[in-house]
Design an enzyme around this catalytic site. Structure first.
Site, PDB file in Angstrom:
ATOM      1  N   ARG A 234     136.770  59.994  18.137  1.00  0.00           N
ATOM      2  CA  ARG A 234     137.800  60.718  17.379  1.00  0.00           C
ATOM      3  C   ARG A 234     138.828  59.704  16.894  1.00  0.00           C
ATOM      4  NH1 ARG A 234     134.761  64.234  16.869  1.00  0.00           N
ATOM      5  NH2 ARG A 234     134.907  66.420  17.497  1.00  0.00           N
ATOM      6  N   ASP A 258     133.627  55.591  12.568  1.00  0.00           N
ATOM      7  CA  ASP A 258     132.989  56.780  11.973  1.00  0.00           C
ATOM      8  C   ASP A 258     133.995  57.921  11.909  1.00  0.00           C
ATOM      9  OD1 ASP A 258     130.695  58.225  10.998  1.00  0.00           O
ATOM     10  OD2 ASP A 258     130.630  59.274  12.917  1.00  0.00           O
ATOM     11  N   GLU A 263     141.320  61.727   8.729  1.00  0.00           N
ATOM     12  CA  GLU A 263     140.060  61.947   8.011  1.00  0.00           C
ATOM     13  C   GLU A 263     139.984  63.307   7.328  1.00  0.00           C
ATOM     14  OE1 GLU A 263     137.311  61.571  11.452  1.00  0.00           O
ATOM     15  OE2 GLU A 263     136.681  63.614  10.984  1.00  0.00           O
ATOM     16  N   HIS A 295     132.316  60.160   9.307  1.00  0.00           N
ATOM     17  CA  HIS A 295     131.962  61.110  10.373  1.00  0.00           C
ATOM     18  C   HIS A 295     130.519  61.580  10.226  1.00  0.00           C
ATOM     19  CE1 HIS A 295     134.168  63.785  13.449  1.00  0.00           C
ATOM     20  NE2 HIS A 295     132.880  63.728  13.759  1.00  0.00           N
TER      21      HIS A 295
HETATM   22  P1  NAD Z   1     131.198  64.344  27.100  1.00  0.00           P
HETATM   23  O1  NAD Z   1     132.173  65.408  27.415  1.00  0.00           O
HETATM   24  O2  NAD Z   1     129.785  64.500  27.541  1.00  0.00           O
HETATM   25  O3  NAD Z   1     131.719  62.939  27.704  1.00  0.00           O
HETATM   26  C1  NAD Z   1     133.038  62.492  27.600  1.00  0.00           C
HETATM   27  C2  NAD Z   1     133.277  61.522  28.741  1.00  0.00           C
HETATM   28  O4  NAD Z   1     134.569  60.946  28.551  1.00  0.00           O
HETATM   29  C3  NAD Z   1     133.274  62.200  30.117  1.00  0.00           C
HETATM   30  O5  NAD Z   1     132.405  61.513  30.994  1.00  0.00           O
HETATM   31  C4  NAD Z   1     134.724  62.094  30.576  1.00  0.00           C
HETATM   32  O6  NAD Z   1     134.867  61.965  31.963  1.00  0.00           O
HETATM   33  C5  NAD Z   1     135.154  60.834  29.841  1.00  0.00           C
HETATM   34  N1  NAD Z   1     136.599  60.686  29.756  1.00  0.00           N
HETATM   35  C6  NAD Z   1     137.551  61.666  29.717  1.00  0.00           C
HETATM   36  N2  NAD Z   1     138.771  61.107  29.686  1.00  0.00           N
HETATM   37  C7  NAD Z   1     138.587  59.772  29.716  1.00  0.00           C
HETATM   38  C8  NAD Z   1     139.474  58.665  29.709  1.00  0.00           C
HETATM   39  N3  NAD Z   1     140.806  58.819  29.702  1.00  0.00           N
HETATM   40  N4  NAD Z   1     138.929  57.427  29.719  1.00  0.00           N
HETATM   41  C9  NAD Z   1     137.599  57.233  29.764  1.00  0.00           C
HETATM   42  N5  NAD Z   1     136.717  58.255  29.780  1.00  0.00           N
HETATM   43  C10 NAD Z   1     137.206  59.499  29.745  1.00  0.00           C
HETATM   44  O7  NAD Z   1     131.295  64.122  25.522  1.00  0.00           O
HETATM   45  P2  NAD Z   1     130.174  63.498  24.561  1.00  0.00           P
HETATM   46  O8  NAD Z   1     129.233  64.561  24.137  1.00  0.00           O
HETATM   47  O9  NAD Z   1     129.635  62.256  25.158  1.00  0.00           O
HETATM   48  O10 NAD Z   1     131.074  63.162  23.291  1.00  0.00           O
HETATM   49  C11 NAD Z   1     132.085  62.187  23.353  1.00  0.00           C
HETATM   50  C12 NAD Z   1     132.959  62.316  22.137  1.00  0.00           C
HETATM   51  O11 NAD Z   1     132.190  61.964  20.969  1.00  0.00           O
HETATM   52  C13 NAD Z   1     133.427  63.759  21.842  1.00  0.00           C
HETATM   53  O12 NAD Z   1     134.632  64.043  22.521  1.00  0.00           O
HETATM   54  C14 NAD Z   1     133.627  63.750  20.368  1.00  0.00           C
HETATM   55  O13 NAD Z   1     134.986  63.457  20.109  1.00  0.00           O
HETATM   56  C15 NAD Z   1     132.769  62.600  19.862  1.00  0.00           C
HETATM   57  N6  NAD Z   1     131.678  63.016  18.960  1.00  0.00           N
HETATM   58  C16 NAD Z   1     131.585  62.416  17.745  1.00  0.00           C
HETATM   59  C17 NAD Z   1     130.569  62.776  16.882  1.00  0.00           C
HETATM   60  C18 NAD Z   1     130.399  62.110  15.533  1.00  0.00           C
HETATM   61  O14 NAD Z   1     129.710  62.659  14.666  1.00  0.00           O
HETATM   62  N7  NAD Z   1     130.950  60.936  15.315  1.00  0.00           N
HETATM   63  C19 NAD Z   1     129.655  63.768  17.253  1.00  0.00           C
HETATM   64  C20 NAD Z   1     129.774  64.343  18.529  1.00  0.00           C
HETATM   65  C21 NAD Z   1     130.794  63.965  19.378  1.00  0.00           C
END
Ligand code: NAD
Length: 330
Positions: A234, A258, A263, A295
């Site tokens: 994000r 990305d 955005e 994105h």
């Molecule tokens: P997820 O919930 O499976 O994993 C997130 C991880 O981050 C968890 O293990 C959590 O414990 C950890 N976390 C929370 N706070 C933290 C901190 N302060 N420091 C370090 N780690 C921390 O989520 P995911 O499915 O792996 O997705 C991750 C992120 O990717 C989403 O939040 C979303 O913003 C982003 N995303 C982007 C796209 C894209 O198209 N670019 C698509 C899907 C998701």
């Protein structure tokens, strides 16, 4: 069941129409983003289906409730754009798609690393102009480099697996540790250690009040000289102005994003005939060592199929008053 889609692109319609066929929900698609001004489009809908840049603020949610909306179905994983307190107060449930092909985003992060390192985007353009020179295209072996991964959930774990397979030494930082990656040799360390040792840093944590501007002037200062920074998570995770200073000083050797804090005013639109008034993105675009994609990490056939299928299942569970397994609430 009437469902109003906001921020719709043609591919959304293709995938959702296909997955809706057996269920026959009444789907209405709007290209407009959901905002204060466009809320009235939801009149008569029971459900709004929204994406990452729709605004589910307190006033918007109040308006939706007034129009009879009972469910906000996010067709994405992140829910930082929804005022969950307002949803609760207005008796509107919120569901999301917690996981959809983590491979799509993890592989996109890899694509950004590969492009920035081996400069294939420049080579492509050069060859088209019959410039076969290699000058300026020098990269490094990824094998043996240290990769720091912040956030090891669904996407971060796949990313760790990929980078480990490339022969990288992978360090991770996450308040929740996952044995599946420590078994691969990934080592959990403190944020300070991760920042100071990583040649490549990749962000895979959610955006919330603890992680906003996780990359800032202070944390950049702790990074290795010439670090490659990748953000597919994000935009708000990084203070873009501080990152620009880091790029100017050479502390940040390259940047792949990305996602971008502002955005919502740019991404998913063709603005090629317009003047971009956002000077920050214009400055970023001007760097030769910055790669920006709009994105598109999620944008694979498999991910879009899973998003459509999970969203349909979320709505069906709501209609049938079954437990909402993908509900988000405060
Ligand atoms: P997820 O919930 O499976 O994993 C997130 C991880 O981050 C968890 O293990 C959590 O414990 C950890 N976390 C929370 N706070 C933290 C901190 N302060 N420091 C370090 N780690 C921390 O989520 P995911 O499915 O792996 O997705 C991750 C992120 O990717 C989403 O939040 C979303 O913003 C982003 N995303 C982007 C796209 C894209 O198209 N670019 C698509 C899907 C998701």
């Amino acid at each position: 069941m009437n469902i109003s889609f906001f921020s719709t692109q043609t591919y959304d319609k293709d995938f959702f129409d296909k997955h809706n066929q057996p269920y026959g929900f009444d789907l209405t698609y709007y290209e407009a983003k959901l905002t204060d001004d466009t809320c009235t489009l939801a009149a008569g809908a029971n459900v709004v289906c929204v994406f990452v840049n729709d605004h589910l603020s307190h006033p918007v949610i109040q308006q939706l409730a007034g129009h009879g909306v009972k469910l906000i179905a996010l067709r994405c994983a992140g829910f930082n754009n929804v005022d969950l307190k307002a949803a609760k107060e207005n008796n509107i449930k919120v569901v999301r798609v917690p996981a959809y092909s983590p491979h799509a985003v993890a592989e996109h992060a890899l694509a950004m690393i590969m492009t920035l390192n081996r400069k294939t985007h420049k080579a492509y353009n050069r060859i088209r102009e019959q410039n076969f020179s290699l000058s300026g295209l020098l990269g490094v072996d990824l094998n043996g480099k240290t990769v720091g991964v912040i956030g090891t959930g669904n996407i971060g774990q796949v990313f760790c697996t990929i980078m480990t397979a490339l022969g990288c030494r992978v360090l991770a930082y996450d308040p929740n540790q996952h044995a599946s990656i420590t078994n691969l040799g990934v080592r959990y360390v403190s944020l300070t250690e991760l920042l100071s040792q990583s040649d490549i840093l990749s962000l895979h944590c959610p955006l919330n009040e603890h992680t906003r501007y996780l990359v800032n002037a202070d944390t950049i200062n702790q990074m290795k000289q010439g670090v490659m920074l990748i953000n597919t998570s994000r935009g708000g995770l990084i203070d873009t102005k501080a990152v620009i200073e880091g790029l100017k000083s050479g502390k940040i050797g390259s940047l792949g994003i990305d996602v971008y804090e502002q955005e919502e005013n740019l991404f998913f639109q063709n603005l090629s005939e317009q003047i971009i008034v956002d000077d920050t993105i214009a400055r970023l675009v001007s760097f030769p060592n910055v790669l920006i994609t709009a994105h598109q990490g999620f944008f694979t056939y498999e991910a879009l199929s899973q998003i459509a299928e999970t969203t349909r299942a979320n709505i069906k569970a709501f209609v049938n008053q079954k437990p909402l397994v993908n509900e988000v609430s405060i």
